[in-house]
Motif scaffolding. Structure first.
Motif, mmCIF file in Angstrom:
data_model
loop_
_atom_site.group_PDB
_atom_site.id
_atom_site.type_symbol
_atom_site.label_atom_id
_atom_site.label_comp_id
_atom_site.label_asym_id
_atom_site.label_seq_id
_atom_site.Cartn_x
_atom_site.Cartn_y
_atom_site.Cartn_z
ATOM 1 N N ALA B 344 0.818 -1.223 0.000
ATOM 2 C CA ALA B 344 0.000 0.000 0.000
ATOM 3 C C ALA B 344 0.849 1.269 0.000
ATOM 4 O O ALA B 344 0.472 2.280 0.571
ATOM 5 N N ARG B 368 -6.981 1.633 -5.292
ATOM 6 C CA ARG B 368 -6.078 0.544 -4.968
ATOM 7 C C ARG B 368 -5.453 -0.142 -6.178
ATOM 8 O O ARG B 368 -4.276 -0.485 -6.162
ATOM 9 N N LEU B 406 -4.222 4.041 1.962
ATOM 10 C CA LEU B 406 -5.347 3.975 1.040
ATOM 11 C C LEU B 406 -6.601 4.434 1.765
ATOM 12 O O LEU B 406 -6.866 4.010 2.887
#
Lengths: 510, 510
Positions: B344, B368, B406
């Motif tokens: 991430a 994402r 995120l």
């Protein structure tokens, strides 16, 4: 970015350049379209040379390639250059042809229940626009050119009278030029329409090249139109379906146009078609034609002139439609040439077929004429080709069984009376007037005067609706139908093919 | 001509052949388009190789080339071969993309004032179709896949319940697969919809290749859909804007579809785009994939499989979205690969940009994932290219300032409650309910439960409307808005950016 471009800018093709730059990167494609930059086509010898070639540029909304529906980069710049070249306030590139332009242009001024003044011989997309907008039209009879029997636009005088009678109209919709290149006095029409404070919408599908050379007629924007649709693919070198919608003034809301185009056009527009619009603008408008004789149209104009002069000198049976001093129009596009058989032994349709057999593809034909279209890239050698073909056709023995009489009887001045009320449409076609009840009933044509027709009546030629369902049948219309009956003319739409009766809507009118 | 073709016929490309035959004649063009068989492009080195090449085939309705709007020859035959290949009752070629297909498909079942059941995360063209048809929709909440946060289709159970509640609905409209290639159990949905005697309309824009190989998911037609729109240019090798509308049964009237397509599509459709549809059908459906492993998709499927396996073995920070056993969908298109950074540190958007810099153009990204699309013509070498690019991106030093969290908080199961009434649209957007008067008024969100929203509320991501104007605000909706407020989420459309109040229509509800 500034709205005023340096003259040198007009040679630029921002969208073509963006695509060339994209192609130079030779990226690996992990996106749509599925042909993967044309790879799918390049293994097949039947399509490699054309789909394989253009496939490299059939891109999608990648970085640097902008977005037609919200242009900020290359497409925005290409549209601004087009606005400068054609003299608009704002220009929209279209990938769905003039069809989508007419749908949006009429939709932008009409809400459900509104109506416009529209010439009766409008393109079917104008009628479809009324259907989609659930709007209506007061149809205006066009002028007729006596020499050719062809229809042009309504006269400024009639438009003036009808605007006074129908002050609630949202706009006046005109098609100019017609398919044969005949133009009305659009300046005068614009003056009249603006005097009444209404917007003038022009379907200039056949006149994208107008105003780009002193030898060509003025463009609708030059004449003062408020919104104009042009088929850039017809007379300028765009790919088929490439068109433009020009906004001329604040009388038409460009935000509504943008919204409607966003609804009607593909969310994945074709980059080759958009690039060809950028190319066509640059090709036609840079080094624009001037009085000194330069300009991108000169070779094509010369070829058309050469053809015309040579055919005239030959003084054979094939003639060219020329503008008479009392013609029902003010100018004729020099790139459109309607050829006919002065001995009337060949119809326009037959002439078109025979030209095709001689390797010359014409645009279209009517009963009398075959229409030939010259373009920017036509040459004297094309003209020679055509002259030879006509020579050969003329020398064939056509005396046996080829003698035909042109059915000129169908070409009549149909509409001496203008509509007295708007006809309203919905998605299914014509909307039945709310105050009428019950099913349509058949009434003798002579007794139908004053009643509302329940069917569409379309004499061929010219294929222009004499009556829309919902229109009141005038005594002139009834007389025309009686005349068609005695002439044995072809009339489509009407259910009684013998032309003795017509369906009308029952109700308080009967 | 017979509807049942000999297997050998599937290799034929009648429209491609007609264009090749036309070109072989090398006719002189005295017709539109204005580029005169590409001559205009061939003098300019920037466009000669692509527009000049395809220009030879950018023809018009000449003898032998048929007419899309009334097909009798080569186009009719090409459409029949497509109907056979995809298993439809009738197939329409589209030149305006899936956009025009959705407009026509929904328009064919909805008159003004009618409504359909529609999944809330439909493509904007489905909403535009409601606007143009002046129709309405009861919006159905889609299922959400927990693993990815992505939305799929409504469950068959919910569709069943809502069909019982809204027996007046004209159809059920489903998008399947979603952009990421996730498919619902369409067979079960079709069963439920047909049990209620309604037609199932499917926007299969992203699944034109479905059903053409045993390794690909079933197609909507195979599952029993009554009308299906496919973007043939997305996953099959058609040119951009090339699409098809398949009619699966008599539940949808093909005459109405034909009429609407005649209104919405250009009267001068692009021959290269139509020919590419003919080509795409032949390329994808001849020697169709079978259990023995042959078929036109095998190279692309192998490339995607190879990429997936290699990335898996590498076990680095980039992972691929895989279907979990409890996923909110039943199958995943093996040609769609959603890559994400398991650490991430890079968002999907950043990953897409970095892939672009490495010469690999991805299809799209969300917070994402970056979505990569393989196709029939993708190869192992493409897969290697992508693996190398990810390797390089992974090895770059991203520790400083690249650490990001995120914003997964925005991805919520938004719609625990289904709509309780249809929302009606017109050309301007949502139609104000007739019984309400006066201007919209602002009401605290907590006090707005049970009232009709006067604004559109769209949280990003996922960009799916939580409320359309005209929808009743449920307690679940109000709670979701309160949660967005405390999370500081991005919500578009709502006028009070602090998310404390919402505009509602005043009237007898307050």
């Amino acid at each position: 970015m500034s709205r005023t471009h340096h003259p040198a800018d007009s040679a630029r093709m921002p969208l073509v350049e963006a695509l060339l730059q994209y192609e130079r990167r030779k990226p690996a494609s992990f996106h749509v379209p599925g042909h993967k930059r044309g790879a799918a086509y390049r293994n097949d010898p039947q399509v490699a040379s054309w789909l394989g070639a253009v496939g490299l540029y059939d891109a999608t909304e990648l970085p640097g390639l902008d977005d037609l529906h919200d242009p900020q980069g290359a497409i925005a710049e290409a549209e601004r250059l087009a606005a400068d070249a054609f003299g608009s306030k704002r220009t929209f590139f279209l990938v769905g042809g003039s069809t989508v332009g007419n749908l949006a242009m009429i939709g932008a001024v009409c809400r459900s229940g509104d109506y416009v003044l529209m010439q009766r011989n409008a393109h079917k997309s104008a009628i479809h626009a009324l259907m989609l907008s659930q709007a209506g039209a007061v149809f205006l009879p066009p002028e007729q050119d006596r020499e050719s029997g062809l229809y042009t636009s309504p006269s400024p005088e009639l438009i003036d009278v009808q605007l006074s009678k129908f002050p609630g109209t949202k706009a006046v919709f005109i098609t100019n030029p017609n398919y044969f290149g005949m133009s009305a006095d659009l300046r005068k029409i614009a003056e009249v329409v603006h005097k009444h404070g209404k917007p003038l919408l022009v379907d200039e599908a056949h006149g994208a090249h107008f105003g780009l050379d002193p030898l060509l007629p003025e463009s609708a924007l030059q004449c003062g139109a408020d919104a104009v649709v042009q088929s850039t693919h017809k007379m300028l070198p765009a790919m088929t379906m490439g068109a433009m919608l020009h906004v001329g003034s604040d009388r038409v809301d460009e935000r509504i146009l943008k919204r409607l185009l966003g609804m009607l056009q593909s969310s994945s527009p074709s980059y080759p078609i958009m690039a060809s619009l950028d190319y066509a603008r640059a090709a036609a408008a840079q080094n624009r034609g001037n009085e000194q004789g330069a300009g991108p149209f000169r070779e094509g104009l010369d070829a058309a002139h050469y053809f015309r002069e040579r055919l005239r000198c030959r003084a054979g049976r094939f003639r060219i439609l020329e503008r008479a001093p009392d013609a029902g129009y003010t100018s004729l596009d020099p790139l459109k040439i309607a050829v006919y058989d002065a001995e009337a032994r060949l119809t326009g349709y037959q002439l078109l077929t025979m030209l095709h057999e001689q390797g010359c593809d014409a645009e279209m034909a009517d009963e009398r004429h075959a229409l030939l279209i010259f373009g920017m890239n036509s040459t004297r050698s094309d003209a020679e080709h055509l002259l030879d073909a006509l020579q050969r056709i003329g020398s064939m023995n056509l005396s046996e069984k080829q003698e035909i009489r042109l059915k000129m009887t169908n070409i009549l001045p149909l509409w001496s009376a203008a509509s007295t009320q708007p006809v309203f449409f919905d998605a299914d076609g014509v909307r039945k007037p709310a105050h009428l009840e019950g099913d349509p009933v058949a009434v003798e044509i002579e007794r139908a005067v004053g009643l509302l027709s329940a069917e569409m009546v379309v004499p061929y030629p010219p294929g222009i609706p004499l009556l829309f369902p919902g229109e009141r049948i005038s005594s002139e219309t009834a007389s025309a139908l009686a005349r068609y009956r005695s002439d044995g003319a072809a009339v489509q739409g009407i259910s009684d093919k013998s032309l003795r009766s017509i369906l009308v809507w029952a109700g308080n009118d009967i």
